[in-house]
Write an enzyme that holds these catalytic residues in place. Structure first.
Site, short mmCIF file in Angstrom:
data_model
loop_
_atom_site.label_atom_id
_atom_site.label_comp_id
_atom_site.label_asym_id
_atom_site.label_seq_id
_atom_site.Cartn_x
_atom_site.Cartn_y
_atom_site.Cartn_z
N ARG A 236 35.29 9.78 -3.36
CA ARG A 236 35.00 10.96 -4.16
C ARG A 236 33.50 11.03 -4.43
O ARG A 236 32.87 10.02 -4.77
CB ARG A 236 35.77 10.92 -5.51
CG ARG A 236 37.23 11.26 -5.38
CD ARG A 236 37.42 12.74 -5.03
NE ARG A 236 38.82 13.10 -4.84
CZ ARG A 236 39.44 13.12 -3.67
NH1 ARG A 236 38.79 12.76 -2.57
NH2 ARG A 236 40.70 13.49 -3.59
N GLU A 265 30.24 20.31 -3.12
CA GLU A 265 30.62 20.51 -1.73
C GLU A 265 30.73 22.00 -1.44
O GLU A 265 31.51 22.69 -2.11
CB GLU A 265 31.94 19.80 -1.43
CG GLU A 265 31.81 18.27 -1.58
CD GLU A 265 33.07 17.51 -1.20
OE1 GLU A 265 34.10 18.16 -0.92
OE2 GLU A 265 33.02 16.27 -1.18
N HIS A 283 33.47 16.21 4.42
CA HIS A 283 34.73 15.82 3.78
C HIS A 283 35.88 15.84 4.80
O HIS A 283 36.83 16.61 4.70
CB HIS A 283 35.05 16.74 2.59
CG HIS A 283 35.98 16.09 1.60
ND1 HIS A 283 35.94 16.38 0.26
CD2 HIS A 283 36.97 15.16 1.75
CE1 HIS A 283 36.87 15.68 -0.38
NE2 HIS A 283 37.51 14.93 0.51
#
Length: 529
Positions: A236, A265, A283
């Site tokens: 994370r 993000e 990601h």
């Protein structure tokens, strides 16, 4: 656990088609709407019993508060930091994830980044595409014999360890939950973080994002590491302090970083992404066909199993429900709620109550104390102003109401049935009740010092009154009930006949007003169960 009714589900992101197929095959209507803005989701969520998301949908308190029927939020993946779990819990909504769906994919990407950091693979590939042939610039190091520190030894951390051990790496780690002897069985020596930092050539983090892990790697901890340490974060964004990481990269204290996740993000800190010693991905930890299929199937099957009352897997805020998947547990939940409701009715005029003490007794209730406690509180707090308690949120509601809750379990002491004893303390004294399940039916055994001649079945409409014994008592009460058009269906007297004691009358309907009855007795209460 009694089955939860889920008839409609909204899927707000791209999830493997198997998810929808499994849900629809089990009678759940599914709507898919992707790329909704917050206001659109707030308007849409009112219509659904369930919501399935991945990581892009932000299920905030505003979204949760706008839901009218929402009972479950399913995250097709591991972390749930895009869901306001506290807000969901307060509203009694289950938050569920798929704890093992993307384990292998995340572990493999971690290993890929470790390998890429050691051999500069992405940089070399980009240089080749630019027409260069620069062998000296991309001199690397072997992984063999190096020390890998794994912070977080859950499913993913374990899989990373086993794979990197194949390269001859020594694996050390830290986890506040996994016992050292367990991690040692798969080749990871556990140690405190202060011991771990200076030993490691590589560090990878696999923890959830929470207050204790935000900025776990920061200026202070980088200073304690080996000069040139390489770090990986596929967990994370925020576990590694991004500003501190950039400073460590620029000073050479950190020799390279592999980042799949970021605080924002897409990341706005371009200086970090564009640093020559940083390998970054958008990601991709769970972005494999296998992981997406697994997560989609898992969340669908977990929801279906919950709806059918089979089991509950992956619930992050409903541990109290773990032992509620049997007929016996259903009966104990009904018992707890009924005892709570009776005490609430009997103490309506004496509130507020400030403490609740719950004791379970008997081997058959050894694993039931948790959910029986919650069930009692549901009965006590039900129908309060603005309060919709269930097993998930009731402890939070009690805390908000400044009610102290204590519970414990004790041996059977010769009791043929498991017994639940409840005592509540109000401003003017304490009130007690005890009950059990007999023949599959919850029954009341005792109420505030009164032991009943026979168990009171906690079903239907019940009228309780407290009075001293007299030959005219029953006829007077019966006459009043007849005047009000209420029929007596059962009558249970106390075992003793001295002093003011409680009686119970099963009635065809509740009295519209108890004031007339209170002219005949010391106290009265009624409840429908």
């Amino acid at each position: 656990m009694a089955p939860i009714s889920i008839k409609t589900i909204l899927i707000s992101e791209s999830v493997d088609p198997r998810c929808r197929k499994i849900l629809e095959e089990n009678g759940i209507r599914v709507t898919e709407k992707q790329n909704m803005k917050k206001d659109e989701l707030i308007a849409e969520i009112k219509e659904y019993d369930g919501l399935v998301v991945r990581s892009a949908t932000k299920v905030t308190a505003d979204v949760i508060d706008a839901s009218a029927n929402l009972k479950i939020i399913g995250r097709a993946g591991t972390g749930v930091d895009n869901v306001d779990v506290d807000a969901a819990t307060r509203k009694g909504i289950i938050v569920m994830n798929t704890p093992s769906g993307n384990t292998l994919s995340a572990a493999e990407l971690t290993c890929a980044l470790l390998l890429s950091l050691s051999r500069n693979v992405p940089q070399a590939a980009m240089s080749m595409k630019q027409g260069n042939w620069d062998r000296k610039k991309f001199m690397g190091t072997e992984l063999y014999g190096k020390v890998l520190g794994i912070v977080g030894l859950g499913r993913i951390g374990k899989e990373v360890a086993s794979r990197m051990q194949s390269f001859g790496m020594k694996t050390v780690g830290y986890d506040p939950i996994t016992p050292p002897e367990v991690s040692a069985s798969w080749g990871v020596e556990q140690m405190h973080l202060e011991q771990l930092w200076p030993q490691c050539d590589y560090i990878t983090v696999h923890t959830p994002l929470m207050a204790s892990t935000v900025g776990l790697l920061n200026d202070e901890t980088f200073a304690k590491c080996k000069k040139g340490v390489k770090v990986v974060n596929c967990a994370r964004g925020g576990i590694i302090d991004e500003d501190a990481l950039l400073r460590a990269l620029e000073s050479g204290q950190c020799g390279g970083a592999g980042l799949d996740v970021f605080v924002e993000e897409p990341p706005t800190n371009r200086s970090l992404v564009e640093h020559p010693n940083v390998i970054s991905c958008p990601h991709l930890g769970a972005s494999t066909k296998e992981a997406q299929a697994r997560c989609g199937e898992d969340i669908a099957m977990q929801i279906v199993d919950m709806v059918k009352g089979k089991n509950l897997v992956g619930a992050v805020n409903a541990q109290v429900l773990a032992n509620t998947f049997s007929q016996e547990s259903h009966q104990l939940i009904k018992l707890g709620e009924a005892i709570g409701a009776v005490l609430k009715a009997c103490t309506t005029s004496k509130k507020p109550f400030t403490q609740v003490h719950i004791t379970t007794q008997g081997d058959c209730m050894k694993t039931s104390t948790g959910f029986v406690t919650s069930a009692v509180l549901v009965g006590l707090l039900n129908h309060e102003s603005g309060c919709c308690p269930n097993l998930i949120n009731v402890l939070s509601l009690a805390k908000e109401s400044a009610i102290m809750v204590e519970h414990h379990h004790c041996g059977s002491e010769g009791a043929p049935h498991g017994v639940c004893k409840v005592e509540i303390e109000a401003t003017d004294g304490s009130y007690k009740a005890s009950g059990s399940v007999q023949g599959g039916v919850p029954v009341l055994l005792e109420l505030s010092g009164t032991v009943f001649r026979q168990p009171v079945s906690l079903t239907g409409n019940l009228l309780f009154f407290r009075s001293s014994a007299s030959p005219q008592l029953l006829s007077s009460v019966a006459g009043l009930l007849a005047t009000e058009g209420v029929e007596i269906e059962s009558f249970i007297a106390p075992l003793d006949h001295s002093g003011d004691l409680w009686y119970c009358v099963g009635v065809s309907s509740l009295l519209q007003n108890l004031s007339a009855l209170k002219t005949l007795v010391k106290d009265a209460a009624q409840v429908t169960l």
